[in-house]
Design an enzyme around this catalytic site. Sequence first.
Site, PDB file in Angstrom:
ATOM      1  N   TRP A 189       0.894  -1.144   0.000  1.00  0.00           N
ATOM      2  CA  TRP A 189       0.000   0.000   0.000  1.00  0.00           C
ATOM      3  C   TRP A 189       0.940   1.203   0.000  1.00  0.00           C
ATOM      4  CZ3 TRP A 189      -1.052   4.344   2.952  1.00  0.00           C
ATOM      5  CH2 TRP A 189      -2.285   4.974   2.709  1.00  0.00           C
ATOM      6  N   ASN A 221       7.265  -3.290   6.169  1.00  0.00           N
ATOM      7  CA  ASN A 221       5.977  -2.649   6.401  1.00  0.00           C
ATOM      8  C   ASN A 221       6.202  -1.564   7.442  1.00  0.00           C
ATOM      9  OD1 ASN A 221       3.280  -2.000   6.909  1.00  0.00           O
ATOM     10  ND2 ASN A 221       3.046  -3.672   8.374  1.00  0.00           N
ATOM     11  N   GLU A 263     -22.047   5.468   9.514  1.00  0.00           N
ATOM     12  CA  GLU A 263     -21.489   4.174   9.121  1.00  0.00           C
ATOM     13  C   GLU A 263     -22.082   3.704   7.786  1.00  0.00           C
ATOM     14  OE1 GLU A 263     -19.037   2.536   9.811  1.00  0.00           O
ATOM     15  OE2 GLU A 263     -19.404   0.496   9.163  1.00  0.00           O
ATOM     16  N   HIS A 271     -29.601  22.619   7.250  1.00  0.00           N
ATOM     17  CA  HIS A 271     -28.650  23.706   7.529  1.00  0.00           C
ATOM     18  C   HIS A 271     -27.554  23.773   6.467  1.00  0.00           C
ATOM     19  CE1 HIS A 271     -30.517  24.594  11.362  1.00  0.00           C
ATOM     20  NE2 HIS A 271     -30.512  23.294  11.645  1.00  0.00           N
ATOM     21  N   LYS A 322      -6.630  -2.635   4.808  1.00  0.00           N
ATOM     22  CA  LYS A 322      -7.393  -3.065   5.987  1.00  0.00           C
ATOM     23  C   LYS A 322      -6.918  -2.408   7.274  1.00  0.00           C
ATOM     24  CE  LYS A 322     -10.409  -5.626   8.097  1.00  0.00           C
ATOM     25  NZ  LYS A 322     -11.805  -5.162   7.947  1.00  0.00           N
TER      26      LYS A 322
HETATM   27  C1  AGP Z   1     -14.069   0.708   7.624  1.00  0.00           C
HETATM   28  O1  AGP Z   1     -14.782  -0.115   6.785  1.00  0.00           O
HETATM   29  C2  AGP Z   1     -12.608   0.752   7.421  1.00  0.00           C
HETATM   30  N1  AGP Z   1     -11.987  -0.445   7.123  1.00  0.00           N
HETATM   31  C3  AGP Z   1     -11.875   1.667   8.393  1.00  0.00           C
HETATM   32  O2  AGP Z   1     -12.614   2.822   8.586  1.00  0.00           O
HETATM   33  C4  AGP Z   1     -11.494   1.065   9.771  1.00  0.00           C
HETATM   34  O3  AGP Z   1     -12.617   0.909  10.565  1.00  0.00           O
HETATM   35  C5  AGP Z   1     -10.466   2.002  10.434  1.00  0.00           C
HETATM   36  O4  AGP Z   1      -9.319   2.041   9.640  1.00  0.00           O
HETATM   37  C6  AGP Z   1     -10.126   1.597  11.847  1.00  0.00           C
HETATM   38  O5  AGP Z   1      -9.531   0.338  11.883  1.00  0.00           O
HETATM   39  P1  AGP Z   1      -9.314  -0.437  13.248  1.00  0.00           P
HETATM   40  O6  AGP Z   1     -10.653  -0.738  13.808  1.00  0.00           O
HETATM   41  O7  AGP Z   1      -8.552  -1.664  12.848  1.00  0.00           O
HETATM   42  O8  AGP Z   1      -8.524   0.463  14.157  1.00  0.00           O
END
Ligand code: AGP
Length: 594
Positions: free
Chosen positions: A71, A97, A467, A490, A589
């Site tokens: 990434w 990483n 969400e 608003h 992720k």
């Molecule tokens: C949501 O679908 C995302 N993958 C992202 O917002 C995620 O919740 C956020 O990066 C926080 O990750 P964590 O819960 O592993 O800290």
Amino acid sequence: MCGIVGYIGERQAQPILLNCLHRLEYRGYDSCGIAVLGGAVEIYKDAVRVKALANTAPSLNGIAGIGHTRWATHGEPSQANAHPHCDCTGKIAVVHNGVINNFQKLRQQLASEGHNFVSETDTEVIPHLIEKYYDGDLAKAVEAALHEVEGSYAIIALVSGESRLVVARKDGPLVIGVGDRENFIASDVPAMLDYTNRVIYLEDDDIGIVSPDNIEVRRHGVEVDRKEHKISWSVEDAQKAGYEHFMLKEIHEQPKVIRDTIAGYVSATEKGADLALLGDVGLEGMLILACGTSYHAALIGKYILEELVRVPVKAELASEFNYYGHTPVRSRAIVITQSGETADVIKTIRRMREAGCWVVAVTNVVGSTASRIADQIIYTRAGPEISVAATKSFIAQLMALYWLALPYSKIDIRKLDNLITGLRQLPGKVQQVLDNESAIAELARQLASCENVFFIGRGINFPVALEGALKLKEVSYIHAEGYAAGELKHGPFALLGSNTPVVAIVAQDNTYEPMLTNIKEVKARRSPVIAVVEEGDEVIGELVDSVITVPKVDAIFSPVVNTVALQLLAYYTAKHRGCPVDFPRNLAKSVTVE
Ligand code: AGP
């Protein structure tokens, strides 16, 4: 972000590395590569996904190797910037990483000493530093090299002529998988589940020397003992099990996730075991911190705690709090993080602990950084979540928050009993939402051609609107915004019209009447309205264009059923648009950089 893997044993390394990388792709997927140690170090990498790399890769012969799925942080996705990176001789290869903060300085210094750089990455300084210090002992050279590095890293290094891999970590996840005359290394457990469920977690500043039949861990030159753990996740947990996408599978796992998560906690009315977190201080003045979807759970947590425990609670974005939050004077904080690796959240935990705060981490990953540095842990039992879009981990986080609040509840005992019963019934209620899948999939067709969508909710369902919007934009690439329903007029009203649908989340609580008014206001601006309503509601259906019906639950649990409905809506919208649901562009992720 970025996934790294390593293998050393008796089998050919290449297929194992590619398989592990494939399982780790959720950590980053803009380019990838492998290095195999045969007579020499052979590297194959490109700005493609792992499957494409596997299809074009020549056969690299060797029983040890490393791999990386990227990434991008420093330099665009390209073959040159893909890992592994090498030293000048091509004998040393490294996957990394993390982020090297002082790489510019190191690069200039190394270049002036004659090192030639071929990529724009920060990582490339590492193999060159190792080269500088290498005199026949890779572990010592890695240690010396890392001494000069500032930043975060999980690395695996190999050198031709030594049949071992050297690994190191600082603020980056790294797990060693223990096999029989073979060992594995990966950023995360699911990558290795095809081969082993025995793992060793490294600590920050550890250096591991991994050969086929031995794992030695050193810290500042001294050998240390790191225990082996058995992982309860199975291979099937990390596979699609016949579903087209991990996201859909994970949405469908939610009844089980609720059951497993609450079964892991003690009786809701006892302040025992897992729940004796807060001692005499209780939940007064609690601060809840998180990022992304987990932050939405934190916001719902605020409503849950304020409603049940009747204490003021603050929910903050960790990424903001780290720079603008006041030095914590509170003695307790809850941080919520599925991965346990999110950089902003880890920084928050450290900052709060330094200020003398007691930090409780709600996390899904055993052995994650959050689980190792927090004072106390509440594990959610969602199993491995592979899809980049968080679904089941969010619902599990809500379960943890309900279960955390209930023992401290100041509500009437009869009402409390009803809530506990209601909580136990949630798996069945969520199943009812899932049974409505085909109707939601059909509605998603309408959204699939839209450019903009608003989600509105009030009270405990305002974070659900946030969400719902996050899920839709993340997987379908449709611009979506979550709004507190009363706020739409608003400003955002300027955007309403027949091409801008509004998804209204309507709960049977004190927000019901004002929501009706808000829906009428939206309809008067000709926006199509999809309402998420409780079964039996005969009023809303008359006002709106379409309804998604969810089962009756106590209003405090309405975020659970409503969110599941919105997850399905987002999933099917993305599917109708042909989006790569599990691996949305530009995302990863776990976000291990600030
Ligand atoms: C949501 O679908 C995302 N993958 C992202 O917002 C995620 O919740 C956020 O990066 C926080 O990750 P964590 O819960 O592993 O800290």
